[in-house]
Design an enzyme around this catalytic site. Structure first.
Site, PDB file in Angstrom:
ATOM      1  N   SER A  61      80.959  39.635  30.260  1.00  0.00           N
ATOM      2  CA  SER A  61      81.929  40.634  30.713  1.00  0.00           C
ATOM      3  C   SER A  61      81.735  41.992  30.045  1.00  0.00           C
ATOM      4  CB  SER A  61      83.354  40.127  30.469  1.00  0.00           C
ATOM      5  OG  SER A  61      83.611  39.015  31.298  1.00  0.00           O
ATOM      6  N   ALA A  85      85.124  35.966  33.020  1.00  0.00           N
ATOM      7  CA  ALA A  85      86.092  35.060  32.404  1.00  0.00           C
ATOM      8  C   ALA A  85      85.876  35.082  30.900  1.00  0.00           C
ATOM      9  CB  ALA A  85      85.937  33.648  32.952  1.00  0.00           C
ATOM     10  N   ILE A  87      87.518  33.641  27.455  1.00  0.00           N
ATOM     11  CA  ILE A  87      88.444  32.641  26.937  1.00  0.00           C
ATOM     12  C   ILE A  87      88.529  32.805  25.427  1.00  0.00           C
ATOM     13  CG2 ILE A  87      88.921  30.168  26.748  1.00  0.00           C
ATOM     14  CD1 ILE A  87      87.169  29.894  29.357  1.00  0.00           C
ATOM     15  N   HIS A  93      86.202  38.230  18.646  1.00  0.00           N
ATOM     16  CA  HIS A  93      85.256  38.615  19.698  1.00  0.00           C
ATOM     17  C   HIS A  93      85.964  38.794  21.044  1.00  0.00           C
ATOM     18  CE1 HIS A  93      81.340  38.927  21.631  1.00  0.00           C
ATOM     19  NE2 HIS A  93      81.742  38.036  22.521  1.00  0.00           N
ATOM     20  N   PHE A 118      89.566  45.020  38.547  1.00  0.00           N
ATOM     21  CA  PHE A 118      89.370  44.315  37.280  1.00  0.00           C
ATOM     22  C   PHE A 118      89.671  42.833  37.490  1.00  0.00           C
ATOM     23  CE2 PHE A 118      90.631  42.928  32.970  1.00  0.00           C
ATOM     24  CZ  PHE A 118      89.489  43.298  32.286  1.00  0.00           C
TER      25      PHE A 118
END
Length: 158
Positions: A61, A85, A87, A93, A118
């Site tokens: 991303s 995505a 997580i 980070h 977005f």
């Protein structure tokens, strides 16, 4: 008084770019599938030979903004959809990636006067990401609807 809104009836005239992160591809592939399904059902050609929809894969991303910027320099798009995505893990980070990706995407959109949707899922767990990618609801469909609405709105305003 003039009122301007995006239109879903002119979706088939849009040129759409999609930049998508490969990281967490179990999730991003599902989001892409929902996105393409929505675009197809609204009249866009999503076949591999399509001139209406282009897809660019990036590692993660964080790289979405530069890919979107480069893609828009290469061709003229009515709208770009950025899919990813992220997580949450045990380090900071997550916060850095989300912050920089969202700022970068917003900046590229504003500099080029092209809406960038977005479509980066930001979740605390894999289960939450899976729920948003198809178990309960596929947000890829929603991102495509936003793209159709914003793409047609900006096209009409110009």
């Amino acid at each position: 008084m003039a009122i301007f809104e995006g239109s879903f009836t002119t979706a088939s005239t849009l040129k759409v770019g999609i930049v998508i992160a490969r990281f967490n591809d179990l999730i991003t592939n599902k989001i892409l599938s929902g996105c393409l399904d929505c675009l197809k059902r609204h009249g866009l050609d999503t076949s591999e030979l399509s001139n209406q929809v282009d897809i660019v894969w990036v590692p993660g991303s964080f790289e979405l903004p530069i890919a979107a910027k480069t893609l828009m320099k290469k061709k003229s798009y009515d709208v770009v959809i950025a899919l990813g995505a992220v997580i949450r893990g045990e380090t900071s980070h997550y916060d850095v990636v989300i912050s920089e990706a969202s700022k970068g995407i917003s900046q590229v959109s504003n500099e080029n006067n092209v809406p960038i949707i977005f479509g980066v899922l930001t979740t605390d767990t894999m289960q939450q990401a899976l729920e948003r990618a198809g178990i309960k609801n596929n947000l890829g469909w929603n991102y495509a609807l936003q793209a159709i609405e914003m793409g047609s709105l900006i096209k009409n305003l110009n």
